[in-house]
Design a protein around this motif. Structure first.
Motif, mmCIF file in Angstrom:
data_model
loop_
_atom_site.group_PDB
_atom_site.id
_atom_site.type_symbol
_atom_site.label_atom_id
_atom_site.label_comp_id
_atom_site.label_asym_id
_atom_site.label_seq_id
_atom_site.Cartn_x
_atom_site.Cartn_y
_atom_site.Cartn_z
ATOM 1 N N MET A 1 0.850 -1.199 0.000
ATOM 2 C CA MET A 1 0.000 0.000 0.000
ATOM 3 C C MET A 1 0.885 1.248 0.000
ATOM 4 O O MET A 1 1.036 1.941 1.010
ATOM 5 C CB MET A 1 -0.929 -0.019 1.213
ATOM 6 N N THR A 2 1.473 1.520 -1.153
ATOM 7 C CA THR A 2 2.425 2.641 -1.267
ATOM 8 C C THR A 2 1.731 3.981 -1.070
ATOM 9 O O THR A 2 2.278 4.891 -0.443
ATOM 10 C CB THR A 2 3.119 2.596 -2.631
ATOM 11 N N GLY A 3 0.519 4.120 -1.620
ATOM 12 C CA GLY A 3 -0.226 5.375 -1.455
ATOM 13 C C GLY A 3 -0.490 5.679 0.000
ATOM 14 O O GLY A 3 -0.397 6.839 0.439
ATOM 15 N N LEU A 4 -0.825 4.661 0.779
ATOM 16 C CA LEU A 4 -1.054 4.838 2.213
ATOM 17 C C LEU A 4 0.209 5.330 2.912
ATOM 18 O O LEU A 4 0.162 6.185 3.804
ATOM 19 C CB LEU A 4 -1.517 3.509 2.821
ATOM 20 N N ALA A 5 1.367 4.809 2.489
ATOM 21 C CA ALA A 5 2.639 5.215 3.091
ATOM 22 C C ALA A 5 2.960 6.674 2.775
ATOM 23 O O ALA A 5 3.445 7.418 3.630
ATOM 24 C CB ALA A 5 3.754 4.306 2.592
ATOM 25 N N ILE A 6 2.695 7.100 1.528
ATOM 26 C CA ILE A 6 2.939 8.503 1.157
ATOM 27 C C ILE A 6 2.019 9.419 1.955
ATOM 28 O O ILE A 6 2.426 10.486 2.428
ATOM 29 C CB ILE A 6 2.745 8.700 -0.356
ATOM 30 N N GLN A 7 0.752 8.979 2.115
ATOM 31 C CA GLN A 7 -0.201 9.766 2.908
ATOM 32 C C GLN A 7 0.295 9.928 4.342
ATOM 33 O O GLN A 7 0.225 11.021 4.925
ATOM 34 C CB GLN A 7 -1.569 9.076 2.896
ATOM 35 N N TYR A 8 0.821 8.848 4.917
ATOM 36 C CA TYR A 8 1.341 8.907 6.282
ATOM 37 C C TYR A 8 2.524 9.866 6.370
ATOM 38 O O TYR A 8 2.629 10.666 7.310
ATOM 39 C CB TYR A 8 1.763 7.512 6.743
ATOM 40 N N ALA A 9 3.410 9.793 5.401
ATOM 41 C CA ALA A 9 4.575 10.686 5.415
ATOM 42 C C ALA A 9 4.143 12.142 5.382
ATOM 43 O O ALA A 9 4.694 12.989 6.097
ATOM 44 C CB ALA A 9 5.484 10.363 4.227
ATOM 45 N N MET A 10 3.151 12.443 4.540
ATOM 46 C CA MET A 10 2.691 13.824 4.394
ATOM 47 C C MET A 10 1.985 14.305 5.665
ATOM 48 O O MET A 10 2.212 15.427 6.131
ATOM 49 C CB MET A 10 1.752 13.927 3.192
ATOM 50 N N ASN A 11 1.106 13.466 6.241
ATOM 51 C CA ASN A 11 0.271 13.885 7.370
ATOM 52 C C ASN A 11 0.949 13.737 8.721
ATOM 53 O O ASN A 11 0.549 14.391 9.688
ATOM 54 C CB ASN A 11 -1.036 13.085 7.383
ATOM 55 N N VAL A 12 1.968 12.866 8.806
ATOM 56 C CA VAL A 12 2.588 12.601 10.117
ATOM 57 C C VAL A 12 4.102 12.815 10.090
ATOM 58 O O VAL A 12 4.637 13.655 10.816
ATOM 59 C CB VAL A 12 2.267 11.157 10.587
ATOM 60 N N ALA A 13 4.792 12.050 9.258
ATOM 61 C CA ALA A 13 6.262 12.027 9.334
ATOM 62 C C ALA A 13 6.890 13.391 9.098
ATOM 63 O O ALA A 13 7.906 13.723 9.711
ATOM 64 C CB ALA A 13 6.813 11.009 8.336
ATOM 65 N N VAL B 1 -2.315 11.109 -4.268
ATOM 66 C CA VAL B 1 -1.694 11.390 -2.975
ATOM 67 C C VAL B 1 -0.260 11.876 -3.151
ATOM 68 O O VAL B 1 0.225 12.744 -2.401
ATOM 69 C CB VAL B 1 -1.768 10.151 -2.057
ATOM 70 N N ALA B 2 0.440 11.367 -4.157
ATOM 71 C CA ALA B 2 1.793 11.847 -4.423
ATOM 72 C C ALA B 2 1.772 13.297 -4.874
ATOM 73 O O ALA B 2 2.635 14.096 -4.497
ATOM 74 C CB ALA B 2 2.471 10.966 -5.478
ATOM 75 N N ALA B 3 0.773 13.643 -5.695
ATOM 76 C CA ALA B 3 0.639 15.040 -6.133
ATOM 77 C C ALA B 3 0.379 15.954 -4.943
ATOM 78 O O ALA B 3 0.922 17.064 -4.863
ATOM 79 C CB ALA B 3 -0.493 15.158 -7.156
ATOM 80 N N GLN B 4 -0.446 15.503 -4.000
ATOM 81 C CA GLN B 4 -0.703 16.294 -2.793
ATOM 82 C C GLN B 4 0.567 16.468 -1.971
ATOM 83 O O GLN B 4 0.822 17.545 -1.425
ATOM 84 C CB GLN B 4 -1.789 15.617 -1.954
ATOM 85 N N ALA B 5 1.357 15.419 -1.879
ATOM 86 C CA ALA B 5 2.621 15.499 -1.121
ATOM 87 C C ALA B 5 3.581 16.482 -1.780
ATOM 88 O O ALA B 5 4.254 17.262 -1.094
ATOM 89 C CB ALA B 5 3.245 14.115 -1.013
ATOM 90 N N ARG B 6 3.650 16.443 -3.098
ATOM 91 C CA ARG B 6 4.541 17.381 -3.797
ATOM 92 C C ARG B 6 4.054 18.818 -3.609
ATOM 93 O O ARG B 6 4.866 19.741 -3.439
ATOM 94 C CB ARG B 6 4.617 17.030 -5.285
ATOM 95 N N SER C 1 4.441 3.519 -12.134
ATOM 96 C CA SER C 1 4.072 3.940 -10.780
ATOM 97 C C SER C 1 5.170 4.807 -10.163
ATOM 98 O O SER C 1 4.893 5.781 -9.460
ATOM 99 C CB SER C 1 3.818 2.718 -9.890
ATOM 100 N N LEU C 2 6.413 4.441 -10.435
ATOM 101 C CA LEU C 2 7.531 5.252 -9.941
ATOM 102 C C LEU C 2 7.446 6.668 -10.493
ATOM 103 O O LEU C 2 7.634 7.656 -9.763
ATOM 104 C CB LEU C 2 8.872 4.621 -10.328
ATOM 105 N N ARG C 3 7.155 6.785 -11.768
ATOM 106 C CA ARG C 3 7.068 8.091 -12.420
ATOM 107 C C ARG C 3 5.875 8.893 -11.888
ATOM 108 O O ARG C 3 5.934 10.116 -11.801
ATOM 109 C CB ARG C 3 6.965 7.917 -13.935
ATOM 110 N N ALA C 4 4.794 8.199 -11.540
ATOM 111 C CA ALA C 4 3.613 8.884 -10.999
ATOM 112 C C ALA C 4 3.882 9.445 -9.607
ATOM 113 O O ALA C 4 3.284 10.447 -9.202
ATOM 114 C CB ALA C 4 2.426 7.922 -10.950
ATOM 115 N N MET C 5 4.792 8.813 -8.881
ATOM 116 C CA MET C 5 5.094 9.260 -7.514
ATOM 117 C C MET C 5 6.114 10.392 -7.480
ATOM 118 O O MET C 5 6.039 11.279 -6.634
ATOM 119 C CB MET C 5 5.647 8.088 -6.703
ATOM 120 N N ALA C 6 7.076 10.372 -8.367
ATOM 121 C CA ALA C 6 8.278 11.196 -8.237
ATOM 122 C C ALA C 6 8.032 12.669 -8.554
ATOM 123 O O ALA C 6 7.102 13.028 -9.270
ATOM 124 C CB ALA C 6 9.369 10.647 -9.147
#
Length: 323
Positions: free
Chosen positions: A80-92, A125-130, A148-153
């Motif tokens: 669940m990579t999207g969930l991990a990015i969401q956690y990084a943005m909202n918590v980490a 979620v990656a776009a929101q983090a960026r 998927s890598l390109r969509a996240m970066a």
């Protein structure tokens, strides 16, 4: 920088491969200057759930970070990579977890290492983090989905997406990755010569201007944008330009109306302190006194005398002389 590793520990990652991930993180940490005022590091692992291994505020020595990384027990579930990015943005990457405030302009960098295809949505979620000013590097190993890598970066994509064919090669790749991550900030060196803002990029920099200014041909200095010169200001009399804005003004003898665009003549008579005995006649930027019919203005240009009164007194004088 504030650096958070987001590590895929799903069931597809074999124990020996996870050991290569540990070595990758430790090698990266060894290349950095760690400390509260230098680089802070956090580690998050994920599979079907997200686990905070340690926060940006947890450790400030490499030895403590090495121990915490070596103690990680993989979660061994889904991806669940999207969930991990969401956690990084909202918590980490929150100040509460040790990230420095955005106003301090300390780069927030996330390094995602994965070997598979995300089982949830990552693009949004990656776009929101960026947009939250997190710079994302996506590292794919072996079975990773490149799309998927390109969509996240972050952009430029070629500088933020990396792919290695096996976990055995990830340590060799770490050196190349460090070169991308640890670029020299030419703006921070202070000799850029930019009048307003310096924008750093890998191996280079450019100058920019604050809102309401434009960059001059020398690409260093800034000039205020003259919005009045654009001609669509709508001012009836005078347009006064300010950096990023303008205001309307009126010529002498006029006042600005409530619409802040048009002008009306100032009626000095209406102000009531003119001193005219009978009539006040307003004109542009001035006024004069006058008299009603049958009266004439005296030499003081303020008071009035009846024209008939003068004739009466002349008649009396003649009668007295005859007597």
């Amino acid at each position: 920088m504030d650096l958070v590793f987001i590590i895929d520990s799903s069931r597809s990652v074999r124990p020996t491969e996870f050991e290569s991930m540990r070595k990758f993180m430790i090698d990266m940490i060894n290349s950095l200057e760690i400390g509260p005022t230098h680089t802070r590091v956090g580690v998050v692992q994920y599979s079907s759930q997200v686990q905070n291994v340690f926060s940006l505020k947890s450790y400030f020595t490499k030895a403590d970070m090495h121990k915490a990384i070596n103690d990680i027990i993989p979660l061994a579930q889904g991806t669940m990579t999207g969930l991990a990015i969401q956690y990084a943005m909202n918590v980490a990457f929150t100040v509460e977890e040790g990230a420095r405030p955005l106003a301090k302009r300390i780069p927030r960098v996330a390094v995602i290492v994965t070997d598979g295809r995300p089982q949830d949505r990552v693009t949004e979620v990656a776009a929101q983090a960026r947009e939250a000013q997190i710079e994302i590097y996506a590292v794919g190993v072996q079975r990773a989905d490149v799309n998927s890598l390109r969509a996240m970066a972050s952009t430029p994509i070629d500088d933020h997406v990396f792919y290695v064919e096996s976990f055995d090669l990830i340590q060799h790749f770490a050196i190349q990755f460090q070169d991308k991550l640890c670029v020299i900030d030419l703006c921070a060196q202070g000799n850029h010569g930019c009048e307003h803002l310096c924008v750093s990029s890998p191996g280079s920099y450019s100058c920019a201007c604050r809102s309401g200014y434009k960059l001059n041909n020398d690409k260093k200095t800034c000039s205020a944008i003259d919005l009045c010169a654009l001609g669509n200001h709508g001012c009836q009399h005078i347009c006064v330009s300010n950096p990023g804005s303008y205001s309307c003004a009126c010529r002498a003898g006029y006042r600005l109306n409530n619409d802040k665009k048009t002008c009306s003549m100032i009626d000095l008579c209406a102000q009531g302190n003119h001193g005219c005995e009978q009539l006040c006649v307003s004109s542009l930027g001035s006024y004069s006194c006058a008299c009603r019919t049958g009266f004439q203005l005296n030499n003081d240009k303020k008071t009035c005398t009846s024209k008939y009164a003068n004739k009466y007194y002349m008649c009396i004088e003649k009668m007295c002389a005859m007597h």
